[in-house]
Design an enzyme around this catalytic site. Structure first.
Site, mmCIF file in Angstrom:
data_model
loop_
_atom_site.group_PDB
_atom_site.id
_atom_site.type_symbol
_atom_site.label_atom_id
_atom_site.label_comp_id
_atom_site.label_asym_id
_atom_site.label_seq_id
_atom_site.Cartn_x
_atom_site.Cartn_y
_atom_site.Cartn_z
ATOM 1 N N GLU A 283 0.837 -1.212 0.000
ATOM 2 C CA GLU A 283 0.000 0.000 0.000
ATOM 3 C C GLU A 283 0.868 1.258 0.000
ATOM 4 O O GLU A 283 0.569 2.234 -0.678
ATOM 5 C CB GLU A 283 -0.938 0.018 1.208
ATOM 6 C CG GLU A 283 -1.986 -1.089 1.207
ATOM 7 C CD GLU A 283 -2.895 -1.026 -0.012
ATOM 8 O OE1 GLU A 283 -3.210 0.090 -0.454
ATOM 9 O OE2 GLU A 283 -3.250 -2.094 -0.529
ATOM 10 N N ASP A 368 3.876 -3.892 -5.874
ATOM 11 C CA ASP A 368 4.441 -5.184 -5.465
ATOM 12 C C ASP A 368 5.970 -5.120 -5.428
ATOM 13 O O ASP A 368 6.605 -5.612 -4.498
ATOM 14 C CB ASP A 368 4.006 -6.291 -6.440
ATOM 15 C CG ASP A 368 2.619 -6.837 -6.108
ATOM 16 O OD1 ASP A 368 2.054 -6.425 -5.077
ATOM 17 O OD2 ASP A 368 2.120 -7.661 -6.891
HETATM 18 ZN ZN LIG Z 1 -2.439 -2.317 -4.713
#
Ligand SMILES: [Zn+2]
Length: 430
Positions: A283, A368
């Site tokens: 996040e 990611d």
């Molecule tokens: Zn995301």
């Protein structure tokens, strides 16, 4: 603008988007059903067969429901426009309300009546989705009482916030001359920014309880992650997401470097400390790469173009006539123009949605990668797989369906992009 051309273009867009939706749904159903029998090799050993099959059944049930809902929605749209539904509603209110209460009251009531009728028409679908579909797979945690109290709250909030905002836009349309659409866009943009500031502290607590996170070990760990990433935490909260749904999530709110971190209680119950840290690192990656700001700028540019288009359409007689409404002779057409525009746009915009989905998937890969550099990639994948399992998200989607709709890449693509194989994963899980 020629009304007949508009009617035909609109009907073709509705029909074409519906056909494409059906085609995509059918592809996805075939693909998921064909892979229901066995867990894909990459996940063998990490995902149990019954979870895989539950995900397939849930995906199929949602697709079937979606097809019925889409077909019904298109019929309602045609009834409102080409079959004259909005025109009839307008005639009724124009006769009763406008002469006594004036143009503004008539326009507000027209939009209000339209929204209310639309909500009532959709209600059986919402009820079915929540209390049949979600219930059957164990996701629904809401009660009928809570469902209707949410509905009433949303409606009241819509009247309290949407009413004045709509009145403002209608007033600008009336008073600001030829460039009204620019002023209206500016007013709505200012409102959206304000809403982003007050939502977490004023609106969200109306629907959920937020309590300070009590787990000191987790706080210390998340604080150190945020420090590593150059963010400050303004506070840690747990939200009672489990009151309504078993789906899990976590999010950040706030501007600048200071962030409020909100965990769904469902997430904390399911993930261990390592996994929570990896999910938050992902996040934070969205913030570090400025995805939220970029998305906002893109949205604002699109809405500006939309308002410019509406500014032109609202002055065209053919725009109303082509969508099944006779323009008013004496009273303002502005509320009609807004409603018709909101109905006419989606069937055309549907064909642009893959562009937004692909931008979103690119952001997810970046987040990611950020999580891999600032936390542990294996923890992230283990967290992802748990969340996929808890949400019964299929691990075997159809590639074309993914390209059209998916805002997040499928699990197998994300794991591959993180440079992990199922071997290292199975080792880590043991
Ligand atoms: Zn995301």
């Amino acid at each position: 603008m020629n009304p007949v051309v508009l009617s035909i273009a609109f009907a073709v867009a509705i029909l074409a988007s519906l056909l494409v939706k059906f085609w995509l749904a059918t592809r996805q159903m075939r693909h998921v059903a064909a892979h229901r029998g066995a867990v894909p090799a990459a996940f063998a050993g990490t995902v149990p067969l019954d979870a895989h099959q539950k995900a397939a059944d849930y995906t199929l049930a949602k697709l079937r429901f979606g097809i019925v809902n889409d077909a019904f929605g298109s019929a309602v749209l045609i009834a409102w426009t080409l079959l004259g539904g909005l025109g009839a509603l307008n005639d009724a209110l124009l006769g009763w309300v406008a002469p006594h209460w004036g143009a503004m009251a008539y326009q507000l009531l027209l939009v209000g009546a339209f929204v209310l009728i639309g909500a009532l028409i959709e209600l059986p679908f919402d009820l079915y989705s929540t209390f049949r579909l979600e219930q059957r797979f164990g996701f629904n945690k809401t009660t009928v009482a809570l469902f209707f109290s949410d509905l009433v709250k949303s409606l009241l909030l819509g009247v309290a916030i949407g009413g004045p905002l709509l009145a403002l836009v209608l007033w600008i349309m009336q008073a600001a001359g030829g460039l009204w659409w620019l002023w209206a866009w500016g007013a709505l943009t200012a409102f959206q920014l304000l809403a982003m500031v007050v939502y977490p502290t004023l609106i969200a607590p109306l629907f959920n309880k937020f309590e300070p996170l009590a787990d000191d070990a987790l706080i210390a760990r998340v604080q150190s992650l945020m420090q590593r990433c150059g963010f400050r935490a303004k506070g840690f909260f747990v939200m009672d997401g489990s009151r309504r749904s078993a789906h899990a999530n976590a999010y950040f709110t706030g501007f600048g470097a200071g962030k409020r971190v909100v965990f769904f209680d469902t997430l904390l119950k399911r993930l261990n400390g390592d996994e929570v840290e990896a999910v938050l690192a992902h996040e934070l990656g969205h913030f570090a790469h400025r995805h939220i700001v970029k998305r906002m700028v893109l949205t604002l540019a699109f809405s500006l173009a939309g308002f410019a288009l509406l500014g032109w359409l609202a002055s065209q007689w053919g725009f109303y006539a082509g969508l099944g409404v006779t323009p008013n002779a004496v009273f303002s057409d502005n509320a009609l123009a807004l409603l018709l525009f909101m109905m006419a746009l989606p069937p055309f915009l549907f064909f642009v949605s893959p562009l937004f989905a692909s931008l979103s998937r690119r952001d997810e890969y970046e987040a990611d990668a950020y999580a891999r550099s600032n936390a542990n990639a294996t923890d992230l994948v283990r967290a992802l797989l748990k969340l996929y399992e808890d949400n019964a998200a299929t691990l075997t989607p159809d590639p074309v369906y993914v390209r059209f709709y998916y805002s997040h890449p499928p699990a197998s693509s994300r794991i591959a992009a993180l440079g992990l194989s199922h071997v290292s994963l199975a080792g880590a899980a043991a």
